[in-house]
Scaffold this motif. Structure first.
Motif, PDB file in Angstrom:
ATOM      1  N   LEU A  40      33.862  40.351  -4.092  1.00  0.00           N
ATOM      2  CA  LEU A  40      34.903  40.214  -5.114  1.00  0.00           C
ATOM      3  C   LEU A  40      36.182  40.154  -4.696  1.00  0.00           C
ATOM      4  O   LEU A  40      37.258  39.599  -5.028  1.00  0.00           O
ATOM      5  CB  LEU A  40      34.800  41.560  -6.135  1.00  0.00           C
ATOM      6  N   ARG A  41      36.603  40.915  -3.461  1.00  0.00           N
ATOM      7  CA  ARG A  41      37.657  41.040  -2.637  1.00  0.00           C
ATOM      8  C   ARG A  41      38.043  39.559  -2.237  1.00  0.00           C
ATOM      9  O   ARG A  41      39.301  39.019  -2.353  1.00  0.00           O
ATOM     10  CB  ARG A  41      37.718  42.017  -1.728  1.00  0.00           C
ATOM     11  N   GLN A  43      36.761  36.869  -3.228  1.00  0.00           N
ATOM     12  CA  GLN A  43      36.719  35.620  -4.234  1.00  0.00           C
ATOM     13  C   GLN A  43      37.891  35.576  -5.154  1.00  0.00           C
ATOM     14  O   GLN A  43      38.506  34.817  -5.385  1.00  0.00           O
ATOM     15  CB  GLN A  43      35.419  35.818  -5.330  1.00  0.00           C
ATOM     16  N   PHE A  44      38.576  36.893  -5.477  1.00  0.00           N
ATOM     17  CA  PHE A  44      39.303  37.139  -6.423  1.00  0.00           C
ATOM     18  C   PHE A  44      40.873  37.601  -5.827  1.00  0.00           C
ATOM     19  O   PHE A  44      41.973  37.535  -6.483  1.00  0.00           O
ATOM     20  CB  PHE A  44      39.130  37.909  -7.581  1.00  0.00           C
ATOM     21  N   ASP A  45      41.018  37.981  -4.388  1.00  0.00           N
ATOM     22  CA  ASP A  45      42.033  38.309  -3.655  1.00  0.00           C
ATOM     23  C   ASP A  45      42.572  39.814  -4.521  1.00  0.00           C
ATOM     24  O   ASP A  45      43.961  39.656  -4.867  1.00  0.00           O
ATOM     25  CB  ASP A  45      43.236  37.324  -3.843  1.00  0.00           C
ATOM     26  N   ILE A  46      41.456  40.620  -4.720  1.00  0.00           N
ATOM     27  CA  ILE A  46      41.929  41.933  -5.571  1.00  0.00           C
ATOM     28  C   ILE A  46      41.517  43.139  -4.377  1.00  0.00           C
ATOM     29  O   ILE A  46      41.220  42.904  -3.232  1.00  0.00           O
ATOM     30  CB  ILE A  46      41.066  42.004  -6.645  1.00  0.00           C
ATOM     31  N   THR A  94      37.457  44.289 -12.153  1.00  0.00           N
ATOM     32  CA  THR A  94      37.477  43.074 -11.777  1.00  0.00           C
ATOM     33  C   THR A  94      38.071  42.238 -13.237  1.00  0.00           C
ATOM     34  O   THR A  94      39.314  41.690 -13.102  1.00  0.00           O
ATOM     35  CB  THR A  94      36.560  42.380 -10.921  1.00  0.00           C
ATOM     36  N   ASP A  98      41.786  40.867 -14.035  1.00  0.00           N
ATOM     37  CA  ASP A  98      42.001  39.486 -14.272  1.00  0.00           C
ATOM     38  C   ASP A  98      42.787  39.299 -15.594  1.00  0.00           C
ATOM     39  O   ASP A  98      43.718  38.615 -15.698  1.00  0.00           O
ATOM     40  CB  ASP A  98      40.743  38.662 -14.386  1.00  0.00           C
TER      41      ASP A  98
END
Length: 314
Positions: A40-41, A43-46, A94, A98
């Protein structure tokens, strides 16, 4: 109470503290790069949500509602598809980030309200971090050779002896709410957990370290009850304390909690006492391990240890 760490170690501390107070703030590491969090980090830059999710689950209220939502948050999808391996709580966090970009703390607070958590969960920094370690491994001649290992998941699994760790970026900004919580705390607890990837990173954020040095709170360092995982390979608990001294010069603690099973000999006890003295702390050796579960803290015993320290401090 402020509890700092990540993963199962922080979860144990939070569950213990819930027996004492509901005024709890968890300050959580954000350097995970493996598993669901890593995916997730990337893919979504979080921020990696996994350790934050575990802290939220640990603070769920002790009711059927809280237990059910804790199970939902921790539920992990099976299979090898897109959802395979993801924890539902990671996806929930996430989704909120978003929907409300650049408001990570508000998103975590919303999850806490949904779960009716007893306390608050904060990231130690608002930017995702990477861990780099200098690791000592035997070379072909049987001598020690130093190599660089990058990434939290790689450092945690590496069989060599970790010498030092550092963060990328090197001086990340601390979460402002985390700094405020440390400033206002009566007690701050660091550890237990994966020593170099969950505990030490907090001491490598300059603003957090400064807040820890300056806080009027009583500081408690909780040592691990086992030294058998890869990350603890080759270390004693005394050397874990020395790692704190080396990574955070000038930081002192008031109490250090150790279980008898990690200081079984007079030599181990003497070495630990000398290391704890460097932190300016009092050593508290008391049983906090869970019977029949190697490496796991008993949350009731840990709560009793915290309560005894608080009674003395008051």
């Amino acid at each position: 109470m402020v509890a700092m760490g990540g993963g199962h170690g922080l979860s144990a501390t939070l569950q213990a503290l819930r027996h004492i107070t509901e005024a709890i703030t968890a300050v959580v590491t954000v350097a995970d790069d493996g598993g669901s969090s890593g995916r997730l980090r990337e893919q979504f830059d979080i921020l990696p949500p996994g350790d934050l999710r575990m802290a939220l689950a640990a603070l769920c209220e002790d009711t059927s509602w809280g237990h059910q939502w804790s199970a939902v948050l921790q539920h992990r999808f099976r299979g090898h598809g897109e959802l395979g391996g993801h924890a539902l709580g990671n996806l929930l966090i996430t989704a909120l980030w978003d929907l409300i970009p650049d408001q990570q703390v508000r998103g975590l607070d919303l999850v806490g309200r949904l779960l009716n958590t007893r306390g608050r969960v904060l990231p130690m920094s608002l930017v995702p971090l990477d861990i780099e370690a200098s690791v000592l491994v035997p070379d072909d001649m049987g001598e020690g050779a130093e190599i660089i290992v990058r990434g939290q998941s790689r450092v945690a699994r590496h069989s060599g002896k970790v010498e030092t760790v550092r963060l990328t970026p090197q001086a990340p900004p601390a979460c402002p709410e985390a700094l405020e919580s440390i400033k206002l705390a009566d007690f701050v607890v660091l550890g237990p957990g994966s020593w170099f990837t969950s505990v030490m990173p907090h001491l490598l954020v300059p603003e957090l370290l400064r807040a820890l040095r300056d806080t009027p709170a009583s500081r408690i360092l909780t040592l691990n009850v086992s030294l058998t995982d890869d990350e603890a390979s080759g270390y004693t608990v005394a050397e874990h304390v020395h790692a704190v001294v080396n990574h955070a010069p000038g930081l002192t603690f008031d109490h250090v909690i150790a279980d008898p099973q990690v200081v079984r000999t007079d030599a181990e006890r003497a070495a630990l006492e000398a290391a704890v003295e460097q932190l300016g702390a009092a050593l508290v050796v008391t049983t906090v391990a869970k019977m029949g579960a190697p490496g796991v803290h008993d949350t009731l015993r840990l709560a009793a240890a915290f309560r005894d320290i608080m009674a003395v401090t008051r």
